[in-house]
Design a protein around this motif. Structure first.
Motif, PDB file in Angstrom:
ATOM      1  N   ASP A 191      -6.262 -10.582  -7.554  1.00  0.00           N
ATOM      2  CA  ASP A 191      -5.853  -9.020  -7.303  1.00  0.00           C
ATOM      3  C   ASP A 191      -6.016  -8.722  -5.977  1.00  0.00           C
ATOM      4  O   ASP A 191      -7.415  -8.526  -5.645  1.00  0.00           O
ATOM      5  CB  ASP A 191      -6.818  -8.507  -8.123  1.00  0.00           C
ATOM      6  N   ALA A 192      -4.909  -8.644  -5.188  1.00  0.00           N
ATOM      7  CA  ALA A 192      -5.226  -8.375  -3.897  1.00  0.00           C
ATOM      8  C   ALA A 192      -5.878  -7.058  -3.256  1.00  0.00           C
ATOM      9  O   ALA A 192      -6.765  -7.367  -2.406  1.00  0.00           O
ATOM     10  CB  ALA A 192      -3.673  -8.582  -2.999  1.00  0.00           C
ATOM     11  N   PHE A 193      -5.499  -6.159  -3.754  1.00  0.00           N
ATOM     12  CA  PHE A 193      -6.302  -4.934  -3.402  1.00  0.00           C
ATOM     13  C   PHE A 193      -7.840  -5.168  -3.805  1.00  0.00           C
ATOM     14  O   PHE A 193      -8.630  -4.602  -2.879  1.00  0.00           O
ATOM     15  CB  PHE A 193      -5.835  -3.781  -4.417  1.00  0.00           C
ATOM     16  N   ARG A 194      -8.136  -5.464  -5.070  1.00  0.00           N
ATOM     17  CA  ARG A 194      -9.723  -5.826  -5.365  1.00  0.00           C
ATOM     18  C   ARG A 194     -10.347  -6.674  -4.044  1.00  0.00           C
ATOM     19  O   ARG A 194     -11.604  -6.561  -4.345  1.00  0.00           O
ATOM     20  CB  ARG A 194      -9.782  -6.237  -6.862  1.00  0.00           C
ATOM     21  N   ALA A 236      -4.667  -0.500   0.431  1.00  0.00           N
ATOM     22  CA  ALA A 236      -5.176   0.838   0.527  1.00  0.00           C
ATOM     23  C   ALA A 236      -4.185   1.492  -0.816  1.00  0.00           C
ATOM     24  O   ALA A 236      -2.962   0.925  -0.794  1.00  0.00           O
ATOM     25  CB  ALA A 236      -5.272   1.530   1.555  1.00  0.00           C
ATOM     26  N   ILE A 237      -4.531   2.286  -1.444  1.00  0.00           N
ATOM     27  CA  ILE A 237      -3.707   2.893  -2.112  1.00  0.00           C
ATOM     28  C   ILE A 237      -3.595   4.617  -1.410  1.00  0.00           C
ATOM     29  O   ILE A 237      -4.715   5.206  -1.198  1.00  0.00           O
ATOM     30  CB  ILE A 237      -4.371   3.453  -3.426  1.00  0.00           C
ATOM     31  N   ASN A 238      -2.175   4.846  -1.231  1.00  0.00           N
ATOM     32  CA  ASN A 238      -1.993   5.869  -0.345  1.00  0.00           C
ATOM     33  C   ASN A 238      -2.127   7.239  -1.112  1.00  0.00           C
ATOM     34  O   ASN A 238      -1.376   7.409  -2.087  1.00  0.00           O
ATOM     35  CB  ASN A 238      -0.581   6.008   0.344  1.00  0.00           C
ATOM     36  N   HIS A 246       2.594   7.912  -9.790  1.00  0.00           N
ATOM     37  CA  HIS A 246       2.007   6.665  -9.306  1.00  0.00           C
ATOM     38  C   HIS A 246       1.786   7.001  -7.693  1.00  0.00           C
ATOM     39  O   HIS A 246       2.681   7.736  -7.133  1.00  0.00           O
ATOM     40  CB  HIS A 246       2.767   5.514  -9.586  1.00  0.00           C
ATOM     41  N   LEU A 247       1.030   6.064  -7.223  1.00  0.00           N
ATOM     42  CA  LEU A 247       0.805   6.166  -5.800  1.00  0.00           C
ATOM     43  C   LEU A 247       1.187   4.826  -5.049  1.00  0.00           C
ATOM     44  O   LEU A 247       0.930   3.725  -5.672  1.00  0.00           O
ATOM     45  CB  LEU A 247      -0.734   6.701  -5.425  1.00  0.00           C
ATOM     46  N   PRO A 248       1.587   4.875  -3.819  1.00  0.00           N
ATOM     47  CA  PRO A 248       1.771   3.765  -3.237  1.00  0.00           C
ATOM     48  C   PRO A 248       0.722   2.555  -2.950  1.00  0.00           C
ATOM     49  O   PRO A 248      -0.433   3.076  -2.683  1.00  0.00           O
ATOM     50  CB  PRO A 248       2.492   4.108  -2.094  1.00  0.00           C
ATOM     51  N   VAL A 249       0.960   1.320  -3.008  1.00  0.00           N
ATOM     52  CA  VAL A 249      -0.097   0.379  -3.008  1.00  0.00           C
ATOM     53  C   VAL A 249       0.295  -0.145  -1.651  1.00  0.00           C
ATOM     54  O   VAL A 249       1.560  -0.951  -1.636  1.00  0.00           O
ATOM     55  CB  VAL A 249      -0.368  -0.652  -4.140  1.00  0.00           C
ATOM     56  N   ILE A 250      -0.420  -0.291  -0.557  1.00  0.00           N
ATOM     57  CA  ILE A 250      -0.073  -0.767   0.854  1.00  0.00           C
ATOM     58  C   ILE A 250      -0.902  -2.066   0.987  1.00  0.00           C
ATOM     59  O   ILE A 250      -2.350  -2.036   0.964  1.00  0.00           O
ATOM     60  CB  ILE A 250      -0.158   0.426   1.739  1.00  0.00           C
ATOM     61  N   MET A 251      -0.555  -3.197   1.110  1.00  0.00           N
ATOM     62  CA  MET A 251      -1.383  -4.266   1.387  1.00  0.00           C
ATOM     63  C   MET A 251      -0.655  -4.970   2.881  1.00  0.00           C
ATOM     64  O   MET A 251       0.561  -5.234   2.873  1.00  0.00           O
ATOM     65  CB  MET A 251      -1.280  -5.454   0.440  1.00  0.00           C
ATOM     66  N   ASP A 252      -1.652  -5.232   3.716  1.00  0.00           N
ATOM     67  CA  ASP A 252      -1.121  -6.154   4.856  1.00  0.00           C
ATOM     68  C   ASP A 252      -1.655  -7.673   4.597  1.00  0.00           C
ATOM     69  O   ASP A 252      -2.988  -7.806   4.421  1.00  0.00           O
ATOM     70  CB  ASP A 252      -1.691  -5.680   6.007  1.00  0.00           C
TER      71      ASP A 252
END
Length: 257
Positions: A191-194, A236-238, A246-252
């Protein structure tokens, strides 16, 4: 490489709320959208084909239901529609994948099961059983994967506000939590965000239909191959812009295409 994922509750209303103006400011390499609720022919307009991106869509064939899209600055080597499930549920505008040299990126919309609809629940359970088998199969390939989407369920208690009130609801039933744990613990997906954010108040979806009203859930995930876990640079969740429930999920990621 920046990847943005968002479930839009209908692409036309999200566009009216300024989605494409916002995306133009984000410098994303890839944008994955879900729940377009539009047929591809309805998107034959400059608004839905932003400059600098190749645009790919997969609709359900049924007006105002499902649909996914991927925008990419890099031309893919191949497009894949659906997972190839015998049930055919994945071909209802639920999954589109772009293959690059050694990386595949998918935009994914999971099925829901409304309260009291046992058939929908059975279909959802079967869908995720098929998906688990698919993810196990492709884990042996010499290829990395990033699955961006609306998974229609939360991973654990940390991902549902006031979780005690939602244990028997669709998206947070015991077998769904178990499925998500198996995805991470047994199949070795991440889970990339976590991986970069463990805060307990990070939610991406509000079942009420309005961001900030009622309890929030984190059901919008970027699930990645284990080999990519050390390439996550930022997540980040923008919360600054709202285009749907829903909110955008941003991953680099430290990835070159």
């Amino acid at each position: 490489m920046r990847i943005i994922s968002l479930s839009v509750d209908g692409i036309h209303q999200a566009a009216q709320r300024g989605l494409y103006d916002w995306l133009a400011e984000q410098d994303a390499d890839i944008v994955c959208l879900q729940d377009l609720r539009a047929q591809e022919y309805e998107l034959d307009h400059d608004t839905f084909h932003p400059e600098g991106y190749f645009a790919y869509f997969f609709d359900s064939g049924i007006p105002h239901t499902n649909g996914v899209a991927i925008y990419t600055r890099h031309m893919p080597k191949a497009l894949i529609y659906g997972f190839g499930f015998a049930s055919g549920l994945d071909m209802q505008g639920r999954y589109l994948q772009l293959d690059f040299e050694r990386l595949s990126v998918g935009s994914f919309l999971a099925p829901n099961a409304e309260p009291g609809h046992e058939q929908q629940l059975e279909e959802k359970v079967g869908f995720f059983d098929d998906l688990q088998a698919h993810l196990h199969k492709i884990s042996n390939k010499r290829r990395d994967f990033i699955f961006c989407g609306n998974w229609a369920m939360a991973r654990d208690r940390n991902d549902v506000q006031n979780w005690q009130n939602h244990e028997d609801e669709d998206g947070f039933r015991p077998h769904e939590q178990q499925w998500m744990r198996q995805l991470v613990d047994e199949l070795d997906y991440v889970d990339a965000f976590r991986r970069v954010n463990s805060d307990g108040d990070e939610y991406s979806w509000w079942p009420s239909g309005t961001v900030g009203e009622g309890d929030g859930w984190r059901t919008d995930l970027q699930i990645i191959s284990d080999d990519l876990k050390h390439r996550i640079e930022y997540g980040a969740i923008n919360k600054n812009k709202q285009f749907s429930s829903h909110l955008p999920v941003i991953m680099d990621y430290d990835i070159e295409l």
